[in-house]
Design a protein around this motif. Structure first.
Motif, short mmCIF file in Angstrom:
data_model
loop_
_atom_site.label_atom_id
_atom_site.label_comp_id
_atom_site.label_asym_id
_atom_site.label_seq_id
_atom_site.Cartn_x
_atom_site.Cartn_y
_atom_site.Cartn_z
N VAL A 139 0.83 -1.20 0.00
CA VAL A 139 0.00 0.00 0.00
C VAL A 139 0.87 1.25 0.00
O VAL A 139 0.54 2.25 -0.63
N GLN A 140 2.01 1.16 0.68
CA GLN A 140 2.94 2.29 0.74
C GLN A 140 3.26 2.81 -0.65
O GLN A 140 3.15 4.01 -0.93
N ALA A 141 3.64 1.90 -1.54
CA ALA A 141 4.04 2.29 -2.89
C ALA A 141 2.87 2.96 -3.61
O ALA A 141 3.05 3.99 -4.27
N GLN A 142 1.68 2.38 -3.46
CA GLN A 142 0.51 2.95 -4.13
C GLN A 142 0.23 4.37 -3.66
O GLN A 142 -0.06 5.26 -4.45
N VAL A 143 0.31 4.57 -2.33
CA VAL A 143 0.01 5.89 -1.79
C VAL A 143 1.04 6.91 -2.25
O VAL A 143 0.70 8.04 -2.63
N LEU A 144 2.31 6.50 -2.29
CA LEU A 144 3.35 7.42 -2.75
C LEU A 144 3.13 7.80 -4.21
O LEU A 144 3.26 8.96 -4.60
N GLU A 145 2.77 6.80 -5.00
CA GLU A 145 2.53 7.04 -6.41
C GLU A 145 1.36 8.01 -6.59
O GLU A 145 1.42 8.97 -7.38
N LEU A 146 0.32 7.79 -5.78
CA LEU A 146 -0.84 8.67 -5.83
C LEU A 146 -0.45 10.11 -5.50
O LEU A 146 -0.83 11.05 -6.20
N LEU A 147 0.36 10.26 -4.46
CA LEU A 147 0.79 11.60 -4.06
C LEU A 147 1.55 12.28 -5.18
O LEU A 147 1.35 13.47 -5.47
N ALA A 148 2.44 11.53 -5.84
CA ALA A 148 3.24 12.10 -6.92
C ALA A 148 2.33 12.56 -8.06
O ALA A 148 2.49 13.66 -8.61
N GLU A 149 1.35 11.74 -8.40
CA GLU A 149 0.39 12.10 -9.46
C GLU A 149 -0.37 13.37 -9.11
O GLU A 149 -0.50 14.28 -9.93
N LEU A 150 -0.87 13.40 -7.87
CA LEU A 150 -1.68 14.54 -7.45
C LEU A 150 -0.86 15.82 -7.45
O LEU A 150 -1.35 16.89 -7.78
N ARG A 151 0.40 15.67 -7.09
CA ARG A 151 1.29 16.83 -7.06
C ARG A 151 1.39 17.44 -8.45
O ARG A 151 1.27 18.65 -8.63
N GLN A 152 1.57 16.59 -9.43
CA GLN A 152 1.64 17.04 -10.82
C GLN A 152 0.33 17.69 -11.23
O GLN A 152 0.29 18.81 -11.73
#
Ligand SMILES: Nc1ncnc2c1ncn2[C@@H]1O[C@H](COP(=O)(O)OP(=O)(O)OP(=O)(O)O)[C@@H](O)[C@H]1O
Ligand code: SF4
Ligand SMILES: [Mg+2]
Lengths: 324, 319
Positions: A188-201
């Motif tokens: 789940v950690q990886a998914q949440v980090l990926e989500l954060l990166a997307e949202l940041r963009q």
């Protein structure tokens, strides 16, 4: 580039029964619009206090000194009420522990729409529609049903997605993510980090990502700030830091990066010894008692924060690879 | 789905109540049998030996525990609460004595919550200020005076000296609402002081603890006003604890009401219990105990079920 947020000689101390506890000491930090900066340090080094105090979210037992400028406005001069106008819309925070950061007796829906209604003046219907969009955006599979649920009915990963949805609801310029994945399972950690990166963009957010894991920082940030005992001990672009590490402490942290086969939340303790007592500041380098390279000079004198020509900062008399 | 689950939960709780009642009444019936001396003699000292034997037989005292328990229980299950030894049915007395006691308890609970909730919220919000300290000292001092003491003081001061309301007595609702409340004012005030004090302190400390929770900091970080945070985020989780405590205090309140009734001459269950003890009306006494125990258990069960609805955390626990 203009600084979105700029801390100058920023310190936070708590008055405790055991005396003043210096949680953050003399931090100078400037973050530009659109940047993603990582704050790294082991547990207790002052990361949460630094990020919460920057926002102004401190209990009454805390004293903050120095200045925090947001878009050129000195936040420390603002009244409580004026400061509130920056929360949610200017800056928002994803908290460390999704198990405690949602109100257990209020439905998810109302916790998301609340900010939209109060801060953005949306109608109930508009806010509901937007909340469902947000839930969908953070990849909650059934947004309609989730709106009606209570936090207790959801897993940690889902709760953290909801906390993220709440944080981005009013499209803040600056997002603090305080160890957003520490309490979660590795997958789940990886998914949440990926989500954060997307949202940041997508939302064009500036991000301050707090973590104790240099591994997380490597893939997610432009710049890294390493904290130890409330101070910045090293700061550089992420690339530079991994290529040309200066601090013995950062090196020790790097060796303690958790591997994939470990359980969530399990903390490594590769660095022997403990953080110094924050109520009793020592005269010398705060890391000296645990440092492999410590000398008598380290124990008696504070190393200053040195800035190299490339902008790499470190606080050590004997930097790895020499002073260059 | 949820309905079925809640229904099942309620049925289980009611089943538990029935079991506890069964146990409690059995215990009472044994207790009465264990009283020193001959019950038949105590009831009627002038009776002949033959009369006493027949009285014992009537009461089932010459049979084993279970049989005599059943002989006592089965009429009660049919709504027959027996006779007074000195004549008359017990049921009409119960019927007239229960309402005053219930009124006393409900009014007290309402007054206590109505006073304690605003006091608790304000004290929590203003923690450490003069206001907070004043409230907590006042409540603490009042709480340390025993119930009957407060009752007597109020009765003499407000009732007799000032003459605003009657110092004692009781008026039925059907005889005039205003008069009814005038009679109730002093006993309710007396009874309410202890719960006001404990509810206020509980709500205050509960809210202060809740304010330190992460979810309150998160609510703050949304940019909400203090008042909104206080009422929307802090009060609800804290009030659940208050409700639980209010529910648990129902039992104590029954006990308090029984005593206060005697001081204020209210013809409720407390007064009847005292009378029955004085007159050695053991049959009536047993029936009264059943009534009081039933109400005690019902209160607790109802509140338990209500809390399940209000607090989503407990709902999950049962799921
Ligand atoms: N409200 C408070 N009152 C007193 N001391 C506090 C308070 N909050 C934090 N501290 C202290 O400040 C220091 C820094 O804590 P902080 O929570 O910032 O660490 P952290 O780097 O976020 O650690 P972690 O990785 O465990 O989250 C610690 O010594 C902590 O005990
Ligand atoms: S100053 Fe000395 S003790 Fe401190 S990190 Fe550098 S080498 Fe180690
Ligand atoms: Mg932290």
């Amino acid at each position: 580039m203009t600084a979105l947020i700029k801390l100058t000689d920023f310190s936070v101390s708590f008055s405790t029964p055991r005396g003043d506890l210096h949680a953050v000491r003399g931090v100078d930090l400037s973050i530009n619009k659109g940047e993603s900066v990582g704050i790294v340090g082991e547990s207790g080094s002052g990361k949460t206090v630094l990020s919460r105090a920057t926002m102004g979210l401190m209990p009454s037992t805390a004293t903050c000194t120095g200045s925090v400028e947001f878009n050129g406005v000195d936040l420390s001069r603002l009244s409580r009420k004026d400061l509130r106008n920056y929360w949610g819309t200017g800056m928002a925070m994803v908290f460390q522990d999704p198990m405690t950061s949602l109100n257990p007796v209020r439905r998810i829906g109302s916790q998301i729409t609340e900010g939209l209604i109060v801060r953005l003046g949306m109608s109930k219907e508009q806010a509901r529609g937007r909340a469902i969009e947000l839930l969908d955006r953070v990849r909650i599979s059934d947004p309609f049903a989730t709106m009606k649920k209570y936090p207790g009915e959801l897993s940690g990963g889902m709760r953290q997605r909801i906390v993220i949805a709440i944080a981005i609801a009013c499209t803040p310029e600056l997002l603090f993510a305080d160890e957003p994945t520490t309490a979660l399972d590795v997958t789940v950690q990886a998914q949440v980090l990926e989500l954060l990166a997307e949202l940041r963009q997508e939302f064009n957010m500036t991000m301050l990502l707090v973590t104790h894991d240099l591994g997380v920082v490597a893939g997610q940030t432009d710049r890294v700030v390493v904290m130890y005992a409330g101070q910045i001990v090293e700061a550089a672009t992420t690339k530079e830091l991994f290529k040309n590490m200066k601090m013995p402490y950062t090196e020790a942290l790097l060796k303690s990066i958790p591997r994939l086969d470990q359980q969530a939340g399990q903390r490594l303790k590769v660095i022997t010894g403990r953080l110094p007592d924050p109520t009793k500041p020592e005269p010398g380098c705060a890391f000296a008692p645990r440092c492999l390279y410590a000398t008598d000079k380290c124990r008696s004198e504070q190393p200053p924060l040195v800035t190299t020509q490339t902008g790499h900062q470190y606080r050590c008399f004997f930097p790895l690879g020499g002073a260059n | 789905m949820l309905r079925m689950k809640t229904l099942k939960l309620i049925l289980i709780r009611l089943g538990q109540v029935a079991l506890v009642l069964l146990g409690a009444t059995f215990f009472v019936s044994i207790l009465v049998r264990q009283l020193p001396g001959d019950i038949a003699y105590m009831i009627n000292p002038t009776a002949t030996a033959a009369e006493r034997a027949s009285l014992r037989h009537e009461l089932g005292l010459d049979r084993n525990y279970f049989v005599s328990y059943w002989m006592w229980l089965s009429p009660i299950l049919r709504g027959d609460f027996g006779f007074f030894i000195f004549g008359g049915k017990v049921l009409p007395v119960i019927k007239s004595a229960v309402p005053p006691t219930l009124q006393l308890i409900f009014y007290t609970q309402i007054v206590a919550l109505a006073v304690a909730i605003p006091l608790g919220i304000t004290s929590a919000y203003k923690q450490g200020t003069r206001f907070d300290r004043f409230i907590s000292t006042t409540l603490f001092s009042l709480h340390s005076i025993p119930n009957f003491g407060i009752g007597l003081i109020l009765s003499v001061l407000v009732g007799v000296k000032l003459g605003i309301v009657p110092p004692s007595g009781y008026g039925r609702i059907s005889d005039g609402l205003l008069q009814h409340f005038k009679f109730m004012l002093l006993p309710v005030m007396t009874l309410a002081i202890a719960p006001i004090s404990s509810y206020t302190r509980l709500l205050r400390s509960e809210m202060i603890a809740t304010m330190r929770e992460d979810f309150v900091t998160l609510a703050k970080s949304k940019g909400l006003s203090n008042v909104r945070i206080l009422f929307r985020h802090v009060l609800r989780p804290s009030s659940i604890t208050l409700m639980t405590s209010a529910a648990l205090s129902m039992g104590g309140l029954i006990g308090g009401a029984l005593v206060i009734e005697i001081i204020f001459v209210i013809p409720g269950m407390g007064t009847q219990l005292a009378k029955a003890i004085g007159a050695r009306e053991f049959i009536a006494l047993q029936s009264y105990v059943v009534i009081v125990a039933t109400f005690y258990l019902l209160f607790n069960t109802i509140v338990d079920i209500l809390i399940t609805f209000v607090d989503p955390r407990t709902r999950n626990r049962h799921a």
